[in-house]
Write an enzyme that holds these catalytic residues in place. Structure first.
Site, PDB file in Angstrom:
ATOM      1  N   ASP A 199       0.746  -1.148  -0.046  1.00  0.00           N
ATOM      2  CA  ASP A 199      -0.097   0.072  -0.152  1.00  0.00           C
ATOM      3  C   ASP A 199       0.777   1.324  -0.055  1.00  0.00           C
ATOM      4  O   ASP A 199       2.074   1.148   0.117  1.00  0.00           O
ATOM      5  CB  ASP A 199      -0.935   0.033   1.247  1.00  0.00           C
ATOM      6  CG  ASP A 199      -0.415   0.193   2.495  1.00  0.00           C
ATOM      7  OD1 ASP A 199       0.923   0.362   2.478  1.00  0.00           O
ATOM      8  OD2 ASP A 199      -1.002   0.125   3.547  1.00  0.00           O
ATOM      9  N   ASP A 207      -8.005  -7.733  -0.143  1.00  0.00           N
ATOM     10  CA  ASP A 207      -6.952  -7.696   1.148  1.00  0.00           C
ATOM     11  C   ASP A 207      -7.685  -7.394   2.317  1.00  0.00           C
ATOM     12  O   ASP A 207      -8.729  -6.662   2.131  1.00  0.00           O
ATOM     13  CB  ASP A 207      -6.081  -7.035   1.122  1.00  0.00           C
ATOM     14  CG  ASP A 207      -6.010  -5.519   1.717  1.00  0.00           C
ATOM     15  OD1 ASP A 207      -6.644  -4.880   0.795  1.00  0.00           O
ATOM     16  OD2 ASP A 207      -5.566  -5.329   2.695  1.00  0.00           O
ATOM     17  N   CYS A 228     -13.270 -28.908   5.893  1.00  0.00           N
ATOM     18  CA  CYS A 228     -12.191 -28.038   5.847  1.00  0.00           C
ATOM     19  C   CYS A 228     -10.852 -28.995   5.631  1.00  0.00           C
ATOM     20  O   CYS A 228     -10.515 -30.052   6.217  1.00  0.00           O
ATOM     21  CB  CYS A 228     -11.686 -27.104   6.899  1.00  0.00           C
ATOM     22  SG  CYS A 228     -10.251 -25.964   6.626  1.00  0.00           S
ATOM     23  N   CYS A 287      -7.526 -27.678   5.990  1.00  0.00           N
ATOM     24  CA  CYS A 287      -6.110 -27.092   6.377  1.00  0.00           C
ATOM     25  C   CYS A 287      -5.449 -27.942   7.446  1.00  0.00           C
ATOM     26  O   CYS A 287      -6.070 -28.968   7.992  1.00  0.00           O
ATOM     27  CB  CYS A 287      -6.668 -25.834   7.113  1.00  0.00           C
ATOM     28  SG  CYS A 287      -7.211 -25.833   8.658  1.00  0.00           S
ATOM     29  N   CYS A 323      -7.533 -28.283  10.641  1.00  0.00           N
ATOM     30  CA  CYS A 323      -8.917 -29.289  10.669  1.00  0.00           C
ATOM     31  C   CYS A 323      -8.523 -30.657  10.334  1.00  0.00           C
ATOM     32  O   CYS A 323      -8.976 -31.750  10.960  1.00  0.00           O
ATOM     33  CB  CYS A 323      -9.874 -28.720   9.810  1.00  0.00           C
ATOM     34  SG  CYS A 323     -10.549 -27.147  10.418  1.00  0.00           S
ATOM     35  N   HIS A 341      -6.157 -21.617   9.745  1.00  0.00           N
ATOM     36  CA  HIS A 341      -7.621 -21.958   9.352  1.00  0.00           C
ATOM     37  C   HIS A 341      -8.153 -21.025   8.801  1.00  0.00           C
ATOM     38  O   HIS A 341      -8.804 -21.267   7.461  1.00  0.00           O
ATOM     39  CB  HIS A 341      -8.359 -22.551  10.645  1.00  0.00           C
ATOM     40  CG  HIS A 341      -9.574 -22.454  10.209  1.00  0.00           C
ATOM     41  ND1 HIS A 341     -10.102 -23.865   9.564  1.00  0.00           N
ATOM     42  CD2 HIS A 341     -10.657 -21.946  10.175  1.00  0.00           C
ATOM     43  CE1 HIS A 341     -11.404 -23.814   9.275  1.00  0.00           C
ATOM     44  NE2 HIS A 341     -11.924 -22.690   9.815  1.00  0.00           N
TER      45      HIS A 341
END
Lengths: 387, 387
Positions: free
Chosen positions: B90, B270, B308, B310, B313, B350
């Site tokens: 930014d 974002d 999920c 990930c 999980c 996660h």
């Protein structure tokens, strides 16, 4: 279940193999400490990757949080924290001892107020065995009283140390009886006490040996005594323990302390030092220690230790070829200054990798019959100082 | 360098491919925020594993710490933080704006006192371009003034919003000139402002389009306005931007906001929400959100979200067959209660995985020409609530 095979010795140093209910542990080994069911700041996956074979849990802390009802629902600590390899739990004795004036010790056990919610609690050899049976750790420690080095600046007398050691012995017998009554299928270790008095240590070791426990620990060191006092006990006690059983030096210590312990016949070590120091920016390297907070690292593009193969120093390459990690001292210095979590995460991985790699090198040196030479080289490297 | 290919559209939604100096980004995409050169609590390796294609850095923060001299020594932010894929920075405008009464805005730029050490600093379009050129980010943002939604409880008037938007436009031109003068080989994006006034947004978009910049952002949303006001701007502005250039909606938002943004023709997003919420125990799932601090999770053996994949999980299996991860809600609840670092580490993985997987599903739906149907199903799943 515990089976210990002594594969090779060099002087007093021992290369062994320990078979436990959740797997095999090659000794000598360092055990990362996972107080609340997590080795602080490190993913279990990374512990596996860096070669951790067995980790610790703290009975006292886990009893208070999350409590036994929760852990029972997972069939033990392994299921709760998702760790599949062996685990050792301490007895809670050291932690209640650490509460200082907030606890009261009697023949029965230790009464104290929970530091979490103020509940009045009683921890006894029987309760400790009951908790550790729910935790289902591979190695269970007897409930003991940790003999202090000094109290309010006054050294513990031989008489006091003897009374404390005798109490721990009686608690060892009660621990053993309760462990048997509970039908615990894991392995119970006794703990040698006796303060800084070698004659008391000898008595303690001999009396514990008569109980024929599957393993023994040296407790009551690293409790505030000067380094040479600790080294004196480490040079004395391990070799007084049964040769065919594993020996565990509790709560020790620096890399040099570990090498010294192995040389004196110790097989197992644990210490919070690698993880706690990591969180304070104190990093261990082959060539001495490094404080990442020091301004001299601000622009340094080098890794913590160019000879280290950890995720922080050497990084890794993913299946798709993406290189990741291999971070500079400058970057770690920046993370520390900004209070970013990645700082302690990387530092913890590095320090634990250093400790576990140290033990791997020791095992390889013992396998090759060149531990003595390796030790001289290692101590010289460490004394050299970081570039 | 920036090349944007529009691969497919469905209504206003777009499936695209962005080629940048450090690699290719498949759009629509979510960009994890790495304020100080680190996505808080997540190892770069895990960002790669979960499919992060581009991450953010904050010019303002990195300018103050570690400072440009340090980053210049690493040839830019990529080298400093060890990230090999694309990066967006930014302009610092939003951060100096956030300083509130501690800064003074003039035609020249923004004067403020460093919150780190009190130094008097001046950030201008030229300085922002100079900093971002040292950072060498693939996408550079123009320096802009973020028009507030309200000041001390009083809504920004159209007159105020027009003056602010006009200032941002003049700063866009100065940013473009300085970017060219510096010979920056990356891509400069303009930022549409105009507050909650659609006519001003339209003027801003048209004037920026004349500058023929390689990409455009919608700024000045998610600054405290009601959700329906934000949605109104998101329904208005993206489609007023050049169709063949990438569109970036800054600082937005919830999973539903992202889906809505895509439906309105946004390509890049974002937001700090996945990582910040993770550190507060707020977890995103397919079937609504979950507060891990809630006592009802205390004994729950289920993962956060059984659907999920990930690390938290579903876990992972190492080369040697060791299974790791796949943690229960009870364990995550425990980590949170004990203040253990592993809690926010797993929660961050996660939540970011959830956001990145959401965008992956959106891309697949767009590829298959069934985004509209996918959107209905997703919103219904999310509204269902967690078991």
């Amino acid at each position: 279940m515990l089976q210990f095979d002594l594969l090779r010795t060099e002087g007093a140093a021992r290369r062994g193999r320990l078979r436990l209910n959740h797997g095999v542990v090659e000794t000598p080994i360092f055990m990362p400490v996972g107080t609340y069911g997590t080795v602080k700041g490190v993913m279990p996956r990374d512990l596996h990757a860096m070669g951790a074979q067995i980790i610790l849990g703290n009975t006292f802390h886990l009893w208070l949080r999350p409590g036994l009802e929760v852990i029972r629902g997972f069939g033990g600590l392994h299921g709760f924290e998702g760790w599949t390899k062996p685990m050792l739990t301490d007895s809670g004795g050291f932690q209640v001892w650490s509460l200082g004036k907030m606890r009261k010790i009697s023949e029965e056990g230790v009464r104290f107020a929970s530091p979490v919610n103020g509940d009045r609690l009683l921890l006894t050899p029987e309760v400790s065995m009951q908790i550790q049976t729910v935790l289902d750790s591979d190695i269970v420690m007897q409930f003991d009283e940790c003999t202090p080095y000094e109290t309010d600046g006054v050294l513990t007398t031989e008489k006091q140390a003897r009374a404390s050691m005798a109490l721990s012995l009686r608690w060892a017998k009660r621990s053993q009886a309760e462990f048997a009554r509970l039908g615990n299928r894991n392995a119970l270790f006794g703990i040698v006490q006796g303060g800084m008095y070698e004659n008391l240590r000898e008595e303690s070791a001999a009396a514990l040996a008569e109980l024929d426990l599957p393993g023994y620990a040296i407790g009551g060191v690293s409790v505030g005594e000067p380094k040479d006092e600790m080294r004196r006990i480490v040079a004395h006690t391990p070799q007084r323990l049964p040769a065919h059983k594993p020996r565990y030096l509790m709560g020790v210590g620096t890399p040099e302390d570990l090498v010294e312990g192995v040389a004196q016949g110790v097989d197992l070590f644990d210490c919070v030092m690698p993880t706690r120091n990591a969180r304070n920016g104190h990093l261990f390297t082959r060539f001495g220690d490094l404080k990442i907070r020091n301004a001299r690292h601000k622009t340094d593009p080098r890794p913590i230790d160019p000879s280290c193969r950890c995720q922080a120093c050497a990084g890794s390459t993913a299946a798709d070829g993406t290189v990741s990690g291999g971070f500079s001292r400058a970057y770690l210095h920046h993370l520390d200054r900004c209070g970013e979590m990645l700082g302690p995460m990387l530092a913890s991985i590095h320090n634990l990798h250093f400790y576990l790699n140290l033990m791997r090198e020791i095992r390889e040196a013992l396998d090759a019959g060149r531990f003595a030479a390796w030790r001289v080289g290692f101590l010289a490297d460490r004394a050299r100082g970081v570039d």
